[in-house]
Write a protein that holds these residues in place. Structure first.
Motif, short mmCIF file in Angstrom:
data_model
loop_
_atom_site.label_atom_id
_atom_site.label_comp_id
_atom_site.label_asym_id
_atom_site.label_seq_id
_atom_site.Cartn_x
_atom_site.Cartn_y
_atom_site.Cartn_z
N CYS A 51 0.85 -1.20 0.00
CA CYS A 51 0.00 0.00 0.00
C CYS A 51 0.88 1.25 0.00
CB CYS A 51 -0.88 0.06 1.25
SG CYS A 51 -1.76 -1.45 1.66
N CYS A 54 2.15 3.35 -3.13
CA CYS A 54 1.28 4.35 -3.77
C CYS A 54 0.72 5.37 -2.79
CB CYS A 54 0.12 3.65 -4.48
SG CYS A 54 0.65 2.52 -5.77
N HIS A 55 0.93 5.13 -1.52
CA HIS A 55 0.38 6.05 -0.49
C HIS A 55 1.45 6.28 0.55
CE1 HIS A 55 -3.77 5.53 -1.97
NE2 HIS A 55 -3.52 4.24 -2.06
N ARG A 86 -6.57 5.60 -12.49
CA ARG A 86 -6.69 6.85 -11.73
C ARG A 86 -5.48 7.10 -10.85
NH1 ARG A 86 -12.57 5.00 -10.29
NH2 ARG A 86 -13.68 5.70 -12.16
N PHE A 114 -12.91 5.60 -2.71
CA PHE A 114 -12.48 5.65 -4.11
C PHE A 114 -13.13 6.86 -4.77
CE2 PHE A 114 -11.81 0.83 -4.07
CZ PHE A 114 -10.43 0.92 -4.10
C1 HEC Z 1 -0.53 0.60 -7.47
C2 HEC Z 1 -0.90 1.73 -6.61
C3 HEC Z 1 -1.75 1.46 -5.39
C4 HEC Z 1 -1.59 0.52 -4.40
C5 HEC Z 1 -0.55 -0.58 -4.30
C6 HEC Z 1 -2.61 0.80 -3.42
N1 HEC Z 1 -3.36 1.87 -3.80
FE1 HEC Z 1 -4.79 2.78 -2.73
N2 HEC Z 1 -5.38 3.78 -4.35
C7 HEC Z 1 -4.72 3.81 -5.55
C8 HEC Z 1 -5.55 4.44 -6.54
C9 HEC Z 1 -5.21 4.67 -7.99
C10 HEC Z 1 -6.75 4.80 -5.88
C11 HEC Z 1 -7.98 5.44 -6.51
C12 HEC Z 1 -8.69 4.35 -7.31
C13 HEC Z 1 -10.08 4.72 -7.71
O1 HEC Z 1 -10.65 5.65 -7.15
O2 HEC Z 1 -10.62 4.05 -8.59
C14 HEC Z 1 -6.59 4.38 -4.49
C15 HEC Z 1 -7.51 4.64 -3.48
C16 HEC Z 1 -7.29 4.40 -2.15
C17 HEC Z 1 -8.09 4.90 -1.05
C18 HEC Z 1 -9.34 5.73 -1.18
C19 HEC Z 1 -9.20 7.13 -0.70
C20 HEC Z 1 -10.48 7.91 -0.91
O3 HEC Z 1 -10.53 9.07 -0.47
O4 HEC Z 1 -11.44 7.40 -1.51
C21 HEC Z 1 -7.52 4.42 0.10
C22 HEC Z 1 -7.98 4.66 1.53
C23 HEC Z 1 -6.40 3.60 -0.29
N3 HEC Z 1 -6.27 3.64 -1.65
C24 HEC Z 1 -5.62 2.83 0.57
C25 HEC Z 1 -4.83 1.78 0.10
C26 HEC Z 1 -4.43 0.63 0.90
C27 HEC Z 1 -4.79 0.41 2.34
C28 HEC Z 1 -3.67 -0.16 0.09
C29 HEC Z 1 -3.05 -1.50 0.39
C30 HEC Z 1 -3.98 -2.53 0.84
C31 HEC Z 1 -3.58 0.51 -1.20
N4 HEC Z 1 -4.32 1.65 -1.15
C32 HEC Z 1 -2.80 0.06 -2.26
C33 HEC Z 1 -3.46 3.29 -5.79
C34 HEC Z 1 -2.91 2.28 -5.02
#
Ligand code: HEC
Ligand code: HEC
Length: 403
Positions: A51, A54-55, A86, A114
């Motif tokens: 996670c 990307c965050h 996205r 999302f």
């Molecule tokens: C490869 C990159 C990537 C990884 C790895 C990833 N994310 Fe994300 N994350 C994104 C993207 C892109 C979005 C937006 C997707 C969408 O809205 O369709 C997102 C959206 C989110 C959101 C939503 C925030 C909101 O305001 O709606 C959260 C919370 C989040 N991720 C947490 C996590 C967590 C916890 C993990 C691991 C389990 C994780 N992400 C792994 C790319 C990533």
């Protein structure tokens, strides 16, 4: 006498500093487990993605690769040729979105996680936990083959004991009635707890100190805060203190021509292209999620599905503005909006201020023209000084302020 007074006052000021500053994050066992799950690259196939990739904290819990942010703003998955569609929003201060629903009184869809709300909260009761069930298995993200595969990784990890302490013995074959592995849901619950913890969501920005009466805005920041709630109408959708009302809007932001998703007609998962529309793909936003729901879900609210889908085409969730400027140093590139098409806060504010002129002159073409909000933005009549003040205000929303 004198010496001890000095000592006393040193002691007092240290004490005051300790009281005023938030204590160093003390995580509970559940939050600590969530942190392990958030950072564990073994929870991907191949084992290179977590996670945090990307965050990342230093970029305000969004993508921290400036080269990517300057261009497509979409991050590669564990299989590096694969890209989603996205830009990653922040994972900080994300814990208050309500379960996705329709508010009949307001006539608005509200909540979920999302950009399109599809992590509803209907699985675990918590949209943030529902969200955390996605990335591990998503073929364009962490790409694990199954919930069971994720469970086996955790059962064999160094933090397996922590799982047991929080949730009891780990069982990678015990499924709930809804078809999800109980342990996998527990992982998501723990990740959500970590995301809500003081380490990810400390709420210790300058703004928070000012609201607590422990710091003061500069005159420019104070002007920005006034404009934010007044002439610039930002608070209509980004109300303090969370800076989002969890609703959806189409601002008419331009498409990002560098979005790598446009090339995903050439990359396949299980024999099918990731994006069979290629260049012609348009992000449907909320409408994409709504179109996946059954007709009778809409009937409960007295809505017609096809009308609801049409009216929400191109709408995206209002993101929080907390940590919107957080970056490791001046000049570090970030990207904004669902597709990362805008590259600085200055650009964002100029867009809100002058969108109508920009469209008329052809300097921007909205990705989606339908359902564009024309009530609260587009021609705000802000001066250059006022635009700069709004940017200065948004910079006070970065966590980790040292008064
Ligand atoms: C490869 C990159 C990537 C990884 C790895 C990833 N994310 Fe994300 N994350 C994104 C993207 C892109 C979005 C937006 C997707 C969408 O809205 O369709 C997102 C959206 C989110 C959101 C939503 C925030 C909101 O305001 O709606 C959260 C919370 C989040 N991720 C947490 C996590 C967590 C916890 C993990 C691991 C389990 C994780 N992400 C792994 C790319 C990533
Ligand atoms: C009508 C509702 C609305 C108003 C008014 C509004 N916003 Fe937004 N804001 C949104 C939505 C929706 C998005 C995401 C749009 C998208 O990605 O397509 C957004 C995105 C943003 C972003 C990008 C955040 C990110 O993480 O990508 C910033 C910064 C922002 N707004 C600041 C402002 C400021 C400053 C104002 C006032 C000048 C303002 N907004 C007024 C709804 C609104």
């Amino acid at each position: 006498m004198k010496g001890s007074t000095v000592l006393k006052s040193v002691f007092l000021s240290v004490l005051i500093a300790l009281v005023a500053l938030p204590a160093a994050a003390q995580l509970t066992p559940k939050e600590t487990l969530g942190k392990a799950l958030y950072f564990d690259r073994a929870l991907s196939s191949p084992s290179n993605m977590s996670c945090a990739v990307c965050h990342e904290e230093r970029a305000g819990f969004t993508g921290s690769n400036p080269g990517i942010n300057k261009k497509g703003a979409v991050y590669p998955g564990a299989v590096h040729q694969r890209f989603g569609n996205r830009r990653p929003p922040t994972a900080s201060s994300a814990g208050d979105s309500p379960v996705f629903h329709y508010d009949a009184e307001e006539g608005l869809f509200i909540g979920g996680m999302f950009w399109d709300g599809r992590a509803t909260g209907w699985v675990t009761g918590d949209p943030l936990a529902d969200q955390a069930m996605g990335p591990y298995l998503n073929p364009v993200e962490q790409n694990l083959p199954s919930e069971e595969a994720a469970c086996v990784v955790v059962a064999e990890s160094v933090y397996a004991g922590l799982y047991e302490e929080v949730f009891g013995p780990i069982d990678c074959s015990d499924y709930d009635d809804d078809g999800h592995l109980k342990a996998y849901k527990n992982f998501a619950v723990a990740v959500a707890a970590f995301e809500r913890s003081e380490e990810v969501s400390p709420y210790d920005s300058k703004f928070d100190y000012v609201m607590a009466g422990e710091a003061e805005f500069s005159p420019q920041e104070a002007l920005g805060w006034d404009l934010f709630n007044g002439k610039a109408m930002c608070s209509a959708c980004h109300p303090a203190p969370l800076f989002t009302d969890f609703t959806y809007d189409n601002l008419g932001v331009p498409r990002n021509p560098d979005n790598p998703f446009y090339d995903m007609d050439q990359v396949f998962v299980d024999g099918a292209p990731i994006n069979d529309l290629g260049e012609t793909w348009v992000d449907p936003g909320l409408a994409g999620f709504l179109s996946s729901l059954p007709e009778d879900w809409f009937e409960v609210y007295g809505l017609e599905k096809s009308a609801a889908v049409d009216e929400n085409y191109g709408k995206h969730k209002v993101p929080t503005l907390r940590n919107v400027d957080k970056r490791p140093g001046r000049g570090f590139a970030k990207a904004y909006m669902h597709n990362g098409s805008l590259k600085s806060l200055e650009e964002v504010v100029a867009f809100y201020n002058n969108r109508e002129t920009m469209i008329a002159e052809g300097s921007i073409v909205p990705e989606v023209m339908a359902n564009m909000n024309v009530d609260e933005l587009g021609d705000l009549g802000l001066t250059e000084e006022e635009e700069a003040a709004l940017v200065a205000f948004m910079k006070t929303l970065s966590d980790g302020y040292q008064p």
